[in-house]
Design a protein around this motif. Sequence first.
Motif, PDB file in Angstrom:
ATOM      1  N   PHE A  49       0.858  -1.192   0.000  1.00 12.15           N
ATOM      2  CA  PHE A  49       0.000   0.000   0.000  1.00 12.15           C
ATOM      3  C   PHE A  49       0.888   1.234   0.000  1.00 12.15           C
ATOM      4  O   PHE A  49       1.683   1.454   0.914  1.00 12.15           O
ATOM      5  N   GLN A  50       0.750   2.068  -1.036  1.00 10.37           N
ATOM      6  CA  GLN A  50       1.499   3.313  -1.143  1.00 10.37           C
ATOM      7  C   GLN A  50       0.590   4.373  -1.762  1.00 10.37           C
ATOM      8  O   GLN A  50      -0.377   4.051  -2.447  1.00 10.37           O
ATOM      9  N   THR A  51       0.883   5.650  -1.475  1.00 11.73           N
ATOM     10  CA  THR A  51       0.186   6.744  -2.154  1.00 11.73           C
ATOM     11  C   THR A  51       1.224   7.738  -2.653  1.00 11.73           C
ATOM     12  O   THR A  51       2.413   7.647  -2.310  1.00 11.73           O
ATOM     13  N   GLU A  52       0.783   8.700  -3.446  1.00 13.76           N
ATOM     14  CA  GLU A  52       1.707   9.694  -3.982  1.00 13.76           C
ATOM     15  C   GLU A  52       2.339  10.537  -2.882  1.00 13.76           C
ATOM     16  O   GLU A  52       3.470  10.999  -3.021  1.00 13.76           O
ATOM     17  N   TYR A  53       1.614  10.752  -1.797  1.00 13.43           N
ATOM     18  CA  TYR A  53       2.129  11.650  -0.758  1.00 13.43           C
ATOM     19  C   TYR A  53       2.560  10.927   0.514  1.00 13.43           C
ATOM     20  O   TYR A  53       3.171  11.537   1.396  1.00 13.43           O
ATOM     21  N   GLU A  55       4.530   7.490   2.249  1.00 12.43           N
ATOM     22  CA  GLU A  55       5.276   6.245   2.126  1.00 12.43           C
ATOM     23  C   GLU A  55       4.929   5.383   3.336  1.00 12.43           C
ATOM     24  O   GLU A  55       4.858   5.863   4.474  1.00 12.43           O
ATOM     25  N   CYS A  56       4.669   4.104   3.077  1.00 17.46           N
ATOM     26  CA  CYS A  56       4.130   3.212   4.094  1.00 17.46           C
ATOM     27  C   CYS A  56       5.042   1.992   4.253  1.00 17.46           C
ATOM     28  O   CYS A  56       5.446   1.380   3.266  1.00 17.46           O
ATOM     29  N   ARG A  77       5.944  11.404   2.050  1.00 21.11           N
ATOM     30  CA  ARG A  77       6.989  10.849   1.191  1.00 21.11           C
ATOM     31  C   ARG A  77       8.192  11.781   1.084  1.00 21.11           C
ATOM     32  O   ARG A  77       9.345  11.336   1.073  1.00 21.11           O
ATOM     33  N   TRP A 100      -4.389   1.017   6.480  1.00 22.50           N
ATOM     34  CA  TRP A 100      -3.536   2.168   6.171  1.00 22.50           C
ATOM     35  C   TRP A 100      -4.361   3.444   6.004  1.00 22.50           C
ATOM     36  O   TRP A 100      -3.931   4.524   6.415  1.00 22.50           O
ATOM     37  N   ILE A 101      -5.534   3.322   5.406  1.00 20.03           N
ATOM     38  CA  ILE A 101      -6.332   4.509   5.089  1.00 20.03           C
ATOM     39  C   ILE A 101      -6.634   5.339   6.320  1.00 20.03           C
ATOM     40  O   ILE A 101      -6.743   6.567   6.248  1.00 20.03           O
ATOM     41  N   LEU A 104      -3.966   8.116   6.931  1.00 16.12           N
ATOM     42  CA  LEU A 104      -3.572   9.061   5.884  1.00 16.12           C
ATOM     43  C   LEU A 104      -3.959  10.500   6.181  1.00 16.12           C
ATOM     44  O   LEU A 104      -3.297  11.432   5.703  1.00 16.12           O
ATOM     45  N   ALA A 108      -1.297  13.390   5.661  1.00 20.48           N
ATOM     46  CA  ALA A 108      -1.562  14.543   4.795  1.00 20.48           C
ATOM     47  C   ALA A 108      -1.321  15.854   5.521  1.00 20.48           C
ATOM     48  O   ALA A 108      -0.986  16.869   4.902  1.00 20.48           O
TER      49      ALA A 108
END
Length: 323
Positions: A49-53, A55-56, A77, A100-101, A104, A108
């Motif tokens: 699980f990763q997002t643009e902003y 790092e997990c 990130r 993970w959600i 976030l 953020a």
Amino acid sequence: MPIVDLPLNELKVYTGSSPKPADFDAFWDQSLAEMRAVEPQVELVPSQFQTEYAECFEMYFTGVKGARVCAKLARPRREKDRNGAAVVIFHGYSGNSGDWISKLGYVAAGFTVAALDCRGQGGKSEDAGGVKGNTLHGHIIRGLDEDSPSKLLFRDIFLDCAQLTYLVMDMPGVDKTRVGAFGLSQGGGLTLACAGLVPELNRAAPCFPFLSDYKRVWDMDLAKDAYSELREYFRNFDPRHERENEIFTRLGYIDVQNLAPRIKCRIKMFTGLMDTICPPSTQFATYNKITSEKSMTIYPDFGHEYLPDKDDWTFLYMQEMIK
């Protein structure tokens, strides 16, 4: 309104029923020294699980008695987006660090977030007490009949909470003076234990904390649900209660009300007055012993359940650490 416990005016002055071991503070000072002597051997394994902003990572470290402990770690990130604040999160009994959600929103906002998996419960942390894998049933009483209170499983879990918090404080992009903690039920109890063992913590937001004032739970005939193992222990190992005081004194080593006087950080607690899982009096037993800056948000009609606005208020409370 109906009540399940003492009237509110009596709750506000109630200071507990369970005995406190005479060597309690020396025991925890020695336990912390043992924790500090452990080489944590931290390993960060990137999650799928990763997002643009964000790092997990699955974060692994070695805790007391050699157990490999796991936590979810999420952070901005780009290091320039990390605002210096961090939060450590603790989960309810039998659970795990969650999705993970759920982390976030904090990421953020620039936070570093670490969420512990408790040993032997629903996550990936190892219970090194002779077996590996799920060892959920009976965690409160695990080690109760051993030759030393250092064999109590929750002693090791409390130390995992403290060790994870110190590891987060030393991470890049984290200001060690701006780290908070929160959780509900078992997570609330662990939040208070962490605050008692990590005097550098900035603030904590426990919600209807578990692991407090065991004798009060017994006297209220509420040794059921999360506390059912107390009843099972007496029925199986002390059916005539010949060792009752000894047993409750031993449990005092892992009773968060006894750690409360060591707390130095700000506390914001959430409590439902209709709670029959973690009775209000057991929560007030801890709260009333805290001498640092504190406040309690009371929900008169709510029990051990979702408390409206609690998550929003916790976020705003933690956000105060952002400079």
